[in-house]
Enzyme design. Structure first.
Site, mmCIF file in Angstrom:
data_model
loop_
_atom_site.group_PDB
_atom_site.id
_atom_site.type_symbol
_atom_site.label_atom_id
_atom_site.label_comp_id
_atom_site.label_asym_id
_atom_site.label_seq_id
_atom_site.Cartn_x
_atom_site.Cartn_y
_atom_site.Cartn_z
ATOM 1 N N CYS A 1 -7.051 -1.932 -21.056
ATOM 2 C CA CYS A 1 -7.198 -2.857 -19.926
ATOM 3 C C CYS A 1 -8.567 -3.515 -19.913
ATOM 4 C CB CYS A 1 -6.994 -2.121 -18.607
ATOM 5 S SG CYS A 1 -5.301 -1.579 -18.294
ATOM 6 N N HIS B 1 1.994 -2.474 -16.025
ATOM 7 C CA HIS B 1 1.788 -3.395 -17.136
ATOM 8 C C HIS B 1 2.277 -2.729 -18.421
ATOM 9 C CE1 HIS B 1 -1.670 -6.006 -15.283
ATOM 10 N NE2 HIS B 1 -0.491 -6.571 -15.128
#
Length: 298
Positions: A283, A187
């Site tokens: 996250c 990511h």
């Protein structure tokens, strides 16, 4: 703030946030059901059912306390069968009161989507759905530059480049894709962090050559904070930045000195149990905007 969140009521948190001053709002999810149940990124390999939920809760509480010093935190309730809901950055992406709900690449996480969709709708946000055939993983892969003029969107691992057209069409924003080439940094928020003051913290080896040129053309050399591999694999770039405060996992003395020299207040929070699943501070947090600008509960 040292409040225990083991039994916090999400509605109580929401009420406090709505009455507060215009501090940033963040979305988190307590790790009551957190575990490494499957392997969908390299960090999970060898860690299936190897995380301590008790230690994860303590680490999450420390992160919650740290971010609560600089922002208001809202909570979404964890749901059975979705152990990764704790990583709320992947829930979607917020822009001007509308949330693009993630369309997860891996089936293991697709069950989270209706829970997040319902939560945002109940809070009064307009919801934008992303087609299943166009994988998009929210704020994990899409980050605005600090001045809001550009939306950086990662692609190549979990978010498809085709999702960029949807965001451009829906919101009329400039979208620049960044190719992710190292599977460890699956990511964008694991290797790239736009910071207050026009700075960026990033790990160059995570990007394709053309994407690296895009980053370095946008950010002047003296605004680039290059992260070495030893810090990158600690998810140093997976940082929560609110004002002059940066909250992240443990980092090297060298990187700490660099950030401190730029007048950032660095708060380090041990997040080892979440690294087992491939996540750290950023996250575990999704940005919701300013409290006074956010939708109101009725």
């Amino acid at each position: 703030m040292s409040t225990s969140v083991t039994n916090l009521n999400p509605n109580a948190i929401n009420a406090v946030s709505i009455l507060s001053s215009a501090r940033p709002q963040l979305l988190m999810c307590a790790p009551h059901l957190y575990d490494v149940d499957y392997v969908i990124n390299p960090w999970m390999t060898g860690n299936v059912h190897n995380a301590s939920r008790d230690l994860a809760m303590k680490q999450w509480q420390n992160l919650y306390a740290a971010v609560s010093e600089v922002a208001d935190v809202l909570l979404v309730e964890p749901q059975p069968g979705s152990p990764d809901m704790v990583f709320t950055a992947n829930a979607g992406l917020l822009y001007n009161g509308e949330v693009a709900i993630s369309s997860f690449f891996h089936p293991e996480r697709q069950g989270e989507e209706p829970h997040f969709r319902r939560w945002f709708a109940e809070q009064g946000y307009k919801v934008l759905d992303v087609a299943r055939e166009t994988p998009f993983e929210g704020e994990g892969d899409a980050l605005f530059s600090e001045d809001g003029t550009r939306l950086w969107v990662g692609y190549g691992t979990r978010t498809l480049e085709s999702s960029h057209d949807l965001l451009r069409a829906a919101w009329g924003v400039e979208v620049v894709g960044l190719e992710l080439i190292d599977p460890r940094f699956y990511h964008l928020d694991t290797c790239f962090a736009p910071l207050v003051g026009g700075y960026v913290m990033y790990y160059p080896a995570a990007f394709g050559a053309d994407s690296l040129r895009e980053i370095e053309a946008f950010y002047p050399e003296d605004s680039r904070i290059v992260v070495e591999e030893a810090d990158a694999v600690r998810f140093a770039c997976n940082a929560v930045n609110i004002g002059s405060t940066i909250i992240l996992n443990r980092i090297s003395e060298e990187l700490l000195a660099r950030l401190s020299s730029l007048d950032f207040e660095v708060v380090q929070v041990e997040l080892s149990e979440f690294l087992r699943a491939g996540g750290a501070a950023k996250c575990l947090v999704m940005k919701l905007g300013k409290a006074l600008d956010a939708p109101r509960l009725t």
